[in-house]
Design a protein around this motif. Sequence first.
Motif, PDB file in Angstrom:
ATOM      1  N   LEU A 298      -9.063   4.955   7.357  1.00  0.00           N
ATOM      2  CA  LEU A 298      -9.716   4.950   8.661  1.00  0.00           C
ATOM      3  C   LEU A 298      -9.974   3.530   9.142  1.00  0.00           C
ATOM      4  O   LEU A 298      -9.825   3.221  10.334  1.00  0.00           O
ATOM      5  CB  LEU A 298     -11.030   5.732   8.596  1.00  0.00           C
ATOM      6  CG  LEU A 298     -10.894   7.248   8.413  1.00  0.00           C
ATOM      7  CD1 LEU A 298     -12.256   7.877   8.195  1.00  0.00           C
ATOM      8  CD2 LEU A 298     -10.217   7.875   9.619  1.00  0.00           C
ATOM      9  N   MET A 299     -10.340   2.638   8.231  1.00  0.00           N
ATOM     10  CA  MET A 299     -10.590   1.243   8.603  1.00  0.00           C
ATOM     11  C   MET A 299      -9.304   0.547   9.035  1.00  0.00           C
ATOM     12  O   MET A 299      -9.284  -0.222  10.009  1.00  0.00           O
ATOM     13  CB  MET A 299     -11.233   0.495   7.439  1.00  0.00           C
ATOM     14  CG  MET A 299     -12.629   0.980   7.099  1.00  0.00           C
ATOM     15  SD  MET A 299     -13.385   0.051   5.740  1.00  0.00           S
ATOM     16  CE  MET A 299     -13.766  -1.485   6.574  1.00  0.00           C
ATOM     17  N   VAL A 300      -8.226   0.812   8.313  1.00  0.00           N
ATOM     18  CA  VAL A 300      -6.931   0.216   8.669  1.00  0.00           C
ATOM     19  C   VAL A 300      -6.480   0.717  10.034  1.00  0.00           C
ATOM     20  O   VAL A 300      -6.042  -0.064  10.894  1.00  0.00           O
ATOM     21  CB  VAL A 300      -5.868   0.537   7.596  1.00  0.00           C
ATOM     22  CG1 VAL A 300      -4.478   0.109   8.065  1.00  0.00           C
ATOM     23  CG2 VAL A 300      -6.217  -0.168   6.284  1.00  0.00           C
ATOM     24  N   GLN A 301      -6.585   2.021  10.258  1.00  0.00           N
ATOM     25  CA  GLN A 301      -6.157   2.592  11.530  1.00  0.00           C
ATOM     26  C   GLN A 301      -7.011   2.089  12.688  1.00  0.00           C
ATOM     27  O   GLN A 301      -6.508   1.857  13.781  1.00  0.00           O
ATOM     28  CB  GLN A 301      -6.199   4.121  11.453  1.00  0.00           C
ATOM     29  CG  GLN A 301      -5.130   4.711  10.546  1.00  0.00           C
ATOM     30  CD  GLN A 301      -5.122   6.235  10.586  1.00  0.00           C
ATOM     31  OE1 GLN A 301      -6.038   6.852  11.094  1.00  0.00           O
ATOM     32  NE2 GLN A 301      -4.073   6.830  10.043  1.00  0.00           N
ATOM     33  N   ARG A 302      -8.313   1.903  12.440  1.00  0.00           N
ATOM     34  CA  ARG A 302      -9.177   1.391  13.501  1.00  0.00           C
ATOM     35  C   ARG A 302      -8.771  -0.023  13.904  1.00  0.00           C
ATOM     36  O   ARG A 302      -8.635  -0.325  15.096  1.00  0.00           O
ATOM     37  CB  ARG A 302     -10.640   1.389  13.048  1.00  0.00           C
ATOM     38  CG  ARG A 302     -11.596   0.831  14.111  1.00  0.00           C
ATOM     39  CD  ARG A 302     -13.021   0.768  13.624  1.00  0.00           C
ATOM     40  NE  ARG A 302     -13.199  -0.174  12.527  1.00  0.00           N
ATOM     41  CZ  ARG A 302     -14.401  -0.570  12.080  1.00  0.00           C
ATOM     42  NH1 ARG A 302     -15.502  -0.082  12.634  1.00  0.00           N
ATOM     43  NH2 ARG A 302     -14.493  -1.423  11.072  1.00  0.00           N
TER      44      ARG A 302
END
Length: 380
Positions: A298-302
């Motif tokens: 989720l952090m990478v995608q954000r």
Amino acid sequence: MLLELAQEQKMLQKVIRDYATEKILPEIDEYVQSSTFPTEMIKGLAEIGVMGIPYPEEYGGLGEGMVTFALALEEISRVDASVSAIVMANSSPATLINLFGNEDQKHRWLTPMITGQFIGAIGLTEASGGSDTAAIKTRAEKVDQGWVVNGSKLFITNSGNELNGVAVIAAQTGEKNGKKLTSSFIVPRHTEGYIVGPKIHTIGWQAADSRELTFEDVYLPDDCLLGEEGSGIRQLLTSISYGRISIAACALGVAQGAYEEALEYAKIRQAFGHQISKYQGVSFKLADMATQIDAARLMVQRAAKLADMKKDFRKEASMAKLFATEMAMNVVHQSIQIHGGIGLSKEHRISKMLGDAKLLEIVEGTSEIQRMYIARLLGC
């Protein structure tokens, strides 16, 4: 920020996963053990469009952005981080040229790099310092219709294999108002005085290719200057933020691969009459691993989504890099713990992942650098 992937992204993700599973996984051990550059694998990835995912279609790219590129790096790293490191390292000079190059430079250098004609390298790190960009000692002196470069770079990935065609390097170009000027230069591989050292053997990324580069009176014409003189630090900091998303995605892939290995092994390994996955000590490890991987994704995608939206993504990129790389180290460690003695064998994939994860924790700024940078962006 929960992202729903578009159908085109899901299709490309599947194509890359199939390629990694069918083409890379069965053969990569041979390249890793012999520290040989996987030329045909990189050509194959270029053929299916991986190298050009985040770059404009007018220069030969797919125009898909960083979210899709992060998906690709994760899928490749899930099988082998050496190969994803090569793709990631090529994207650093490609991003610099895409963002700051003129039309001639883009058609001359960016297009070949993202269509597989050759790959590029980024020359920033020096023996005297890595993350300290102000300490760069390589110098470029202005001469008639060009520049003469002297200095050296260390740990430069993609710099010595047969596919390498160009490096983008940072060099000091004088001073202005008491401040050092740093500029970026495009250096073609076979330029006279451009010396490529022997391969540096590291604990991870063993099929990738990292070397020392030396520049002895290397003459570069004016059209090799990237952007304006003195804009090198700004260019590099922008490129590094994109690179941190890429590194985080690679770490995510390594962790996913290590988790899958541990889960599969825990379901077949018997101890004291039961599958070891039935024991709380093992099942809780797997639960933590799955949770940490999901959070990192989720952090990478954000961060990638913010980059695609042309918003400020520096903090989110550093957070993703920090969390994902430390998470990968922990997940690989726990996976080895679940494997027990067999996880210590060099013949087993999981032991190789430990070195791969450690490199990811160091490159594009160590965890300490990330914390310092995040704190600064928080106003500390």
